[in-house]
Design a protein around this motif. Structure first.
Motif, short mmCIF file in Angstrom:
data_model
loop_
_atom_site.label_atom_id
_atom_site.label_comp_id
_atom_site.label_asym_id
_atom_site.label_seq_id
_atom_site.Cartn_x
_atom_site.Cartn_y
_atom_site.Cartn_z
N ASN A 1 -65.81 37.82 -48.41
CA ASN A 1 -66.58 38.90 -47.79
C ASN A 1 -65.67 39.81 -46.97
OD1 ASN A 1 -69.17 40.15 -46.87
ND2 ASN A 1 -68.50 39.35 -44.89
N ARG B 1 -72.58 33.12 -36.53
CA ARG B 1 -72.53 33.82 -37.82
C ARG B 1 -73.93 34.24 -38.25
NH1 ARG B 1 -69.07 36.18 -37.36
NH2 ARG B 1 -69.36 36.96 -39.46
N ASN C 1 -64.98 43.75 -47.90
CA ASN C 1 -65.35 44.79 -46.94
C ASN C 1 -64.24 45.79 -46.67
OD1 ASN C 1 -67.93 43.80 -46.67
ND2 ASN C 1 -67.51 42.65 -44.80
N ILE D 1 -74.74 36.92 -46.83
CA ILE D 1 -73.52 37.65 -47.21
C ILE D 1 -73.56 38.00 -48.69
CG2 ILE D 1 -71.04 37.39 -47.60
CD1 ILE D 1 -70.91 35.85 -44.95
N GLN E 1 -73.62 41.71 -50.37
CA GLN E 1 -72.57 42.16 -51.30
C GLN E 1 -73.16 42.59 -52.64
OE1 GLN E 1 -69.48 42.83 -50.84
NE2 GLN E 1 -69.14 41.96 -48.81
N ILE F 1 -74.91 38.15 -38.53
CA ILE F 1 -75.15 38.68 -39.87
C ILE F 1 -76.59 39.16 -40.03
CG2 ILE F 1 -75.30 38.04 -42.32
CD1 ILE F 1 -72.86 36.21 -41.78
N SER G 1 -74.22 32.38 -45.51
CA SER G 1 -73.56 32.61 -46.80
C SER G 1 -74.49 33.29 -47.80
CB SER G 1 -73.04 31.28 -47.37
OG SER G 1 -72.07 30.71 -46.51
#
Length: 720
Positions: A284, A400, A288, A347, A351, A404, A344
């Motif tokens: 990730n 996290r 980015n 993420i 993406q 996120i 996760s």
């Protein structure tokens, strides 16, 4: 015992005093008392406590007269004017159970010290009478508990904690640029995570610490998933084009290591959710900044993560499920792994941007939602719920997920405030968090958690910001207040106590308490400011003094760890282990003496600057012999002092001259050892030598005497 002031809140009133009873060690007695509590009634026959305040720290051993391996019960009546949720902080040494009106609110049996911000409870008060009961469980040693009102984490205190933590990391960096924990198979991982953390906390990419760390991790490519993920995170945070090619190689490796089911292993061994999380975090970070990661990687990762989901409970609208390390590991989820899964999955979804099959989109959204519900139901910063261990890893996982998903709360829990409160109280006096002398991972996870909010919080007041980047002497009546600012050169200044006048302040330094003071200069400038470059890396004591009204006045001593700016040789040691011929020669080591097996001769050739050989104190002629099964054709011989990190460097006894006998030669080579512990001694042979045996005898030392001090080296190297 000492308690804080009593508090009367508008919504509840604390009636009477605390009462207590115990100790109880018989299971039947304890069960009988808990049954009464569960029925919602008050316990009879308890003693009145001497404390008049409701909030505070309770020394249980003091209350009952001594320490036991047993339990003590406390209770208190509370009258609420209305139904409300009452927020309190609690801590205990060791275990703790809490009931309100017969409902079990908390059960945490653990061996621990009392941290007043460890447990954050939401107590549902009802209008009228409420009964709070507490059982404190002792497994040995000290025995206490605390209860306090909830409080907001002060952003200034958070900023100071971050600076103390980063200072601790900077001072602990080894000569080769690494942080030695988990260095073996995970060579790049720990140092990459440290570099990422320091960069995230605002340490300059051009600082000596970061540059040395980059030199170390750039010496070779990572071979493990954890290391690869951390290295990508560090290099992406740096976002320097000179590292893009390195990142592309690591991304390619990580993609090739992905299992057919979408997960990652170490690589090797069984795949798991922890490895997978770090792979995704690294990919990730790379994606980015523009490095290509195929959509298939993210799609497969979602499918793999779903394999770790536990049994789903509840109806579709309110389903809840945790996640585990891998399906065969346990039946239930853990906080660390559920946080890893939710973060996760999110993420991967971000993406992909919706460009993946609808069926998988629904499964991913549902799993993330049910995992978030599990975290909300089992939220705590006191432990890794569901597993005995990895608490700070779990706290980092909460950060996290919160970051996120841009969440301020998990249910009714302000996750950042509760976590920051715990971490501020748990920080060690040296600036780190538990296991700071062996494993810095807890410190890294703690700093990454704390930094999440300080990047957004306004730090008010010029003095507070400035003072958080300095070391200040103790504030005592009538004494000077010495301020030593971090930097190279170092700026120090002095504040005078009220009513004291002087025209100049003198500054002095020394390495340790038994050494004589060395005056370094005098200042009559504004605030008596003085600039100084310390003569060596590491620990120093600093003092300010002046003459006022004919009398000598001084400050208390400041302990300061000097870390210089980047020097020419600082980035030259990062790849030394790959140039070391001894490490591939199947060497064995014998010594004249060694203080313990873990300070034995084998530590001289293990490739780590975090281990070392010490001779015994009474060894008047310390020596060691390195025998190699494979001949080493070398042009250079290198010596590293016992301690090379700034936190451990001081004027301790150390070699300054050795005699080196090569193979079976009778005449030695006399080598002068650089006394600077932050530098290696490099001796160049007149010509390339073929060496199978190396005998080294220490003949001279500095800051001590042979036969009266334990001395040695951390690493011996032969290079081509």
């Amino acid at each position: 015992m000492i308690l804080t002031a009593s508090i009367l809140l508008c919504a509840q009133q604390f009636v009477g005093d605390w009462t207590f009873a115990g100790p109880y060690s018989e299971a039947k007695e304890i069960a009988a008392l808990e049954k009464i509590i569960a029925g919602g009634g008050a316990l009879n026959g308890f003693k009145a406590h001497e404390a008049k305040a409701f909030y505070g720290h309770f020394d249980v051993a003091y209350d009952i007269g001594q320490e036991f391996v047993a339990s003590v019960f406390y209770q208190h009546k509370i009258i609420a004017k209305e139904d409300k949720v009452w927020r309190v902080r609690m801590g205990s040494d060791d275990g703790l159970k809490v009931w309100l009106n017969g409902e079990l609110i908390l059960q945490h049996e653990a061996e621990r010290g009392t941290n007043p911000s460890e447990e954050h409870l939401l107590l549902p008060l009802v209008t009228g009478d409420n009964y709070l009961a507490i059982r404190v469980i002792n497994t040995g040693g000290t025995w206490s508990f605390s209860i306090n009102d909830e409080k907001l984490a002060n952003p200034i205190e958070v900023d100071r904690a971050i600076r103390r933590g980063t200072d601790h990391l900077i001072q602990a960096q080894a000569l080769d640029g690494s942080w030695g924990f988990h260095k073996g198979a995970y060579r790049n991982g720990a140092t990459s995570l440290a570099v990422y953390t320091l960069l995230s906390c605002g340490i300059s990419p051009q600082s000596a610490t970061v540059q040395k760390g980059l030199s170390f991790i750039s010496a070779t490519y990572p071979e493990k998933t954890y290391s690869a993920g951390c290295q990508l995170m560090a290099l992406a945070e740096l976002n320097d084009p000179q590292y893009y090619e390195q990142m592309e190689v690591i991304v390619s490796d990580l993609i090739s290591w992905q299992e057919r089911n979408g997960m990652w292993a170490y690589p090797g061994g069984h795949w798991d959710l922890s490895c997978t999380q770090f792979a995704i975090l690294g990919l990730n970070a790379a994606a980015n900044i523009g490095i290509d990661v195929p959509d298939k990687v993210w799609r497969d990762a979602i499918e793999g993560i779903l394999l770790c989901e536990t049994e789903i409970k509840g109806k579709a609208a309110r389903r809840i499920s945790g996640f585990r390390y891998h399906p065969g590991y346990s039946a239930s989820g853990t906080l660390a792994m559920t946080a890893a899964a939710v973060a996760s999955i999110e993420i991967c979804r971000q993406q992909l941007g919706g460009k993946y099959p609808q069926k998988l989109r629904k499964k991913a959204a549902s799993a993330a939602k049910s995992g978030l519900a599990w975290i909300t139901q089992n939220f705590t910063v006191a432990r890794n719920f569901g597993f005995n261990g990895h608490r700070y890893y779990a706290i980092y996982g909460l950060e996290r997920v919160g970051s996120i998903l841009d969440l301020s709360k998990f249910g009714e829990h302000d996750w950042y405030n509760e976590g920051a409160g715990f971490l501020l109280d748990a920080q060690h006096t040296n600036g780190g968090w538990p296991n700071t002398t062996v494993d810095f991972a807890d410190t890294l996870y703690s700093l990454l958690f704390l930094k999440r909010a300080t990047a957004q919080a306004a730090i008010t007041g010029e003095y507070e910001v400035r003072s958080s980047n300095e070391v200040v002497s103790e504030n005592l009546d009538g004494r000077l207040r010495l301020h030593v600012n971090n930097g190279d050169p170092v700026v120090m200044w002095t504040a005078l106590p009220d009513g004291l006048k002087t025209t100049a302040v003198t500054y002095a330094i020394r390495r340790h308490a038994n050494a004589p003071w060395q005056p370094i200069g005098e200042s009559s400038a504004n605030r008596f400011a003085y600039t100084h470059s310390f003569p060596g890396v590491g620990k120093w004591l600093v003092r300010a003094e002046c003459v006022a009204d004919g009398q000598q006045v001084n400050s208390t001593d400041v302990v300061y760890y000097y870390v210089p700016n980047l020097r020419p040789d600082d980035t030259s040691y990062g790849d030394d282990e790959f140039e070391n011929l001894i490490s591939v020669s199947r060497a064995t080591v014998t010594t004249s003496t060694e203080v313990a097996d873990y300070f034995g001769g084998k530590q001289l050739v293990d490739g780590s600057l975090s281990t070392r050989w010490f001779c015994k104190v009474d060894d008047a002629l310390p020596e060691f012999t390195i025998s190699m099964r494979r001949s080493a054709k070398a042009t250079k011989l290198l010596f590293s002092h016992i301690y090379t990190s700034p936190s451990n460097i001081a004027d301790r006894p150390r070699p300054i001259e050795v005699e080196v006998y090569i193979n079976h030669e009778k005449d030695p080579i006399v080598v002068s050892i650089n006394p600077d512990q932050s530098q290696k001694t490099i001796y160049a042979f007149e010509k390339k030598r073929s060496i199978t045996k190396l005998r080294v005898v220490i003949t001279k030392v500095v800051d001590g005497n042979l036969g009266k001090a334990s001395i040695g080296f951390s690493e011996i190297e032969l290079q081509r």
